[in-house]
Design an enzyme around this catalytic site. Structure first.
Site, mmCIF file in Angstrom:
data_model
loop_
_atom_site.group_PDB
_atom_site.id
_atom_site.type_symbol
_atom_site.label_atom_id
_atom_site.label_comp_id
_atom_site.label_asym_id
_atom_site.label_seq_id
_atom_site.Cartn_x
_atom_site.Cartn_y
_atom_site.Cartn_z
ATOM 1 N N GLU A 76 0.896 -1.230 0.259
ATOM 2 C CA GLU A 76 0.023 0.172 -0.126
ATOM 3 C C GLU A 76 0.892 1.335 -0.043
ATOM 4 O O GLU A 76 0.734 2.332 -0.677
ATOM 5 C CB GLU A 76 -1.064 -0.031 1.313
ATOM 6 N N HIS A 136 0.561 -9.229 -2.528
ATOM 7 C CA HIS A 136 -0.826 -8.682 -2.612
ATOM 8 C C HIS A 136 -1.230 -8.971 -4.084
ATOM 9 O O HIS A 136 -0.832 -8.343 -4.957
ATOM 10 C CB HIS A 136 -0.976 -7.159 -2.306
ATOM 11 N N ARG A 159 -5.345 -15.337 2.413
ATOM 12 C CA ARG A 159 -6.242 -14.449 2.757
ATOM 13 C C ARG A 159 -6.989 -13.938 1.346
ATOM 14 O O ARG A 159 -6.505 -13.875 0.200
ATOM 15 C CB ARG A 159 -5.573 -13.185 3.155
ATOM 16 N N THR A 172 -11.968 0.599 1.421
ATOM 17 C CA THR A 172 -11.056 1.142 0.181
ATOM 18 C C THR A 172 -11.166 2.693 0.150
ATOM 19 O O THR A 172 -10.171 3.315 -0.413
ATOM 20 C CB THR A 172 -11.591 0.439 -1.037
ATOM 21 N N HIS A 180 -8.857 2.737 4.888
ATOM 22 C CA HIS A 180 -8.101 4.351 4.494
ATOM 23 C C HIS A 180 -8.443 5.442 5.313
ATOM 24 O O HIS A 180 -9.608 5.324 5.941
ATOM 25 C CB HIS A 180 -8.531 4.250 2.797
ATOM 26 N N HIS A 199 -0.804 23.461 32.847
ATOM 27 C CA HIS A 199 -0.295 22.004 32.292
ATOM 28 C C HIS A 199 1.078 21.719 32.851
ATOM 29 O O HIS A 199 1.433 20.738 33.489
ATOM 30 C CB HIS A 199 -0.428 21.967 30.837
#
Ligand code: HCA
Ligand code: CU
Length: 383
Positions: free
Chosen positions: A20, A79, A139, A173, A202, A296
């Protein structure tokens, strides 16, 4: 709705930086780059790495063969499209597993491969039978799952599970899923199949990390991530951010990974891409442990947990107490002074704090400005 015990059930990261992530704008990894990235991710402890299909180009096939030969603990995947040629080449390249995908949404069925649901199932069964006969982990995922007809995808998953697949994949997707939709789909799927479940999400609408986490809560066993979240468009679930999410739930969840390597991995990949690590990246971004407002910093100096969900030290990072601004408080100034070996009485610290605020009201200032004021205090005693 119920939350599965992620710790007891376990989970796996499928790092897809070299698949990817290769689809990220401008990404060009040489075989040496791929080996370098894979070695670091192997040391980090990712359980799987997914590479681009060997069909993409001769160099892509050579890269898979090179990674197949390297000493490693992770399982190597590639893939591939749902067709026999791709599956045969994948096996020939020496992978441990193949991630097969095919679109099930109306868009994909009409505009991409043009196959009916029955054909999708038949092709899937054939490929799974072949890959299993070759001893390759398999897969099968339905691309664009969330825009597919729910009954259709469940029919596909059930048939594919019965065909003996190791894992089914759910893919968001186009990044439209939200955490609740992800949770619902995966928990329904959990009741339909007995094999493992992978989630690939995504980040188009900023939900990729939350969705991945909900997928795990709903029963997913494998999550696709990339270093810095790189991928098509604005990418997928970033590994570091998901590590942060898991750590925030229970540190034991990520104890299996070599956490101090995270920053090094991200720097390496960023350098290969010619990008910088985004400033607000969880854990490794330059502001991830930056504390500013007086309220803080006072609390953080006493106990960092007050304003930190994540301990920077666990990742080899350090915390930053910012003193050069108008929101500064006396405690932060005292801390800065002590860091410089300057011991000042409270009254003097008050004066410096007031001076810093007044100067910072007029213009942006730097730590050097604050340090100068501290050094200029007459009663300052050097250690
Ligand atoms: C792609 C599609 C994919 C596949 C995910 C998967 C997606 O880029 O070719 O195999 O589960 O997002 O649908 O990445
Ligand atoms: Cu994708």
């Amino acid at each position: 709705m119920y939350n599965r015990d992620i710790l007891a059930d376990g989970f796996n990261f499928i790092d897809s930086t070299l698949r990817e992530g290769e689809q990220f704008r401008g990404a060009h990894f040489t075989i040496d780059d791929k080996l370098e990235i894979a070695q670091l991710l192997d040391r980090f402890g990712v359980e799987y790495m997914e590479l681009s299909t060997p069909v993409a180009s001769p160099e892509s096939a050579r890269a898979i063969r090179a990674l197949a030969r390297m000493p490693r603990r992770f399982k190597l995947l590639t893939h591939i499209r749902a067709n026999m040629e791709d599956a045969k080449l994948a096996v020939d390249c020496g992978v441990d597993g193949a991630d097969v995908y095919i679109g099930t949404s109306r868009y994909m069925r009409e505009y991409s491969h043009g196959k009916s649901l029955d054909e999708v199932i038949r092709i899937g069964q054939e490929i799974i039978a072949f890959l299993k006969s070759q001893g390759v982990e398999t897969r099968f995922s339905t691309e664009d799952t969330f825009r597919s007809n729910f009954a259709d995808v469940m029919t596909v998953y059930r048939a594919i599970d019965l065909a003996g697949v190791d894992r089914v994949g759910v893919a968001d997707t186009v990044g439209i899923a939200d955490p609740l939709a992800t949770y619902n789909l995966i928990s329904n799927l959990r009741d339909v199949v007995s094999c493992d479940i992978e989630f690939h999400g995504h980040n188009d609408s900023s939900c990729a990390v939350a969705n991945a986490f909900c997928a795990l809560q709903a029963g997913a066993t494998h999550i696709d991530t990339t270093v810095l979240g790189i991928g098509e468009r604005n990418g997928i679930t970033p590994m570091g951010a998901l590590i942060g999410r898991l750590y925030a739930s229970d540190q034991k969840l990520v104890a299996k990974y070599d956490l101090p390597l995270l920053a090094e991995i991200e720097r390496l990949v960023a350098a290969k891409l010619g990008i910088v690590i985004p400033f607000n990246t969880p854990i490794t971004g330059e502001v991830a442990f930056h504390h500013k407002a007086g309220v803080h910093t006072k609390a953080v100096l006493l106990n960092p947990t007050t304003y930190e969900a994540i301990d920077p030290q666990d990742f080899g990072m350090s915390r930053m107490i910012d003193v050069a601004h108008r929101l500064v408080g006396r405690n932060a100034i005292r801390d800065r002074a002590l860091g410089l070996g300057i011991h000042l009485p409270e009254e003097a610290l008050k004066q410096v704090t007031a001076r810093v605020k007044s100067l910072a009201d007029d213009q942006p200032i730097t730590v050097a400005d604050v340090d100068r004021m501290l050094y200029d205090m007459p009663i300052a005693v050097e250690d």
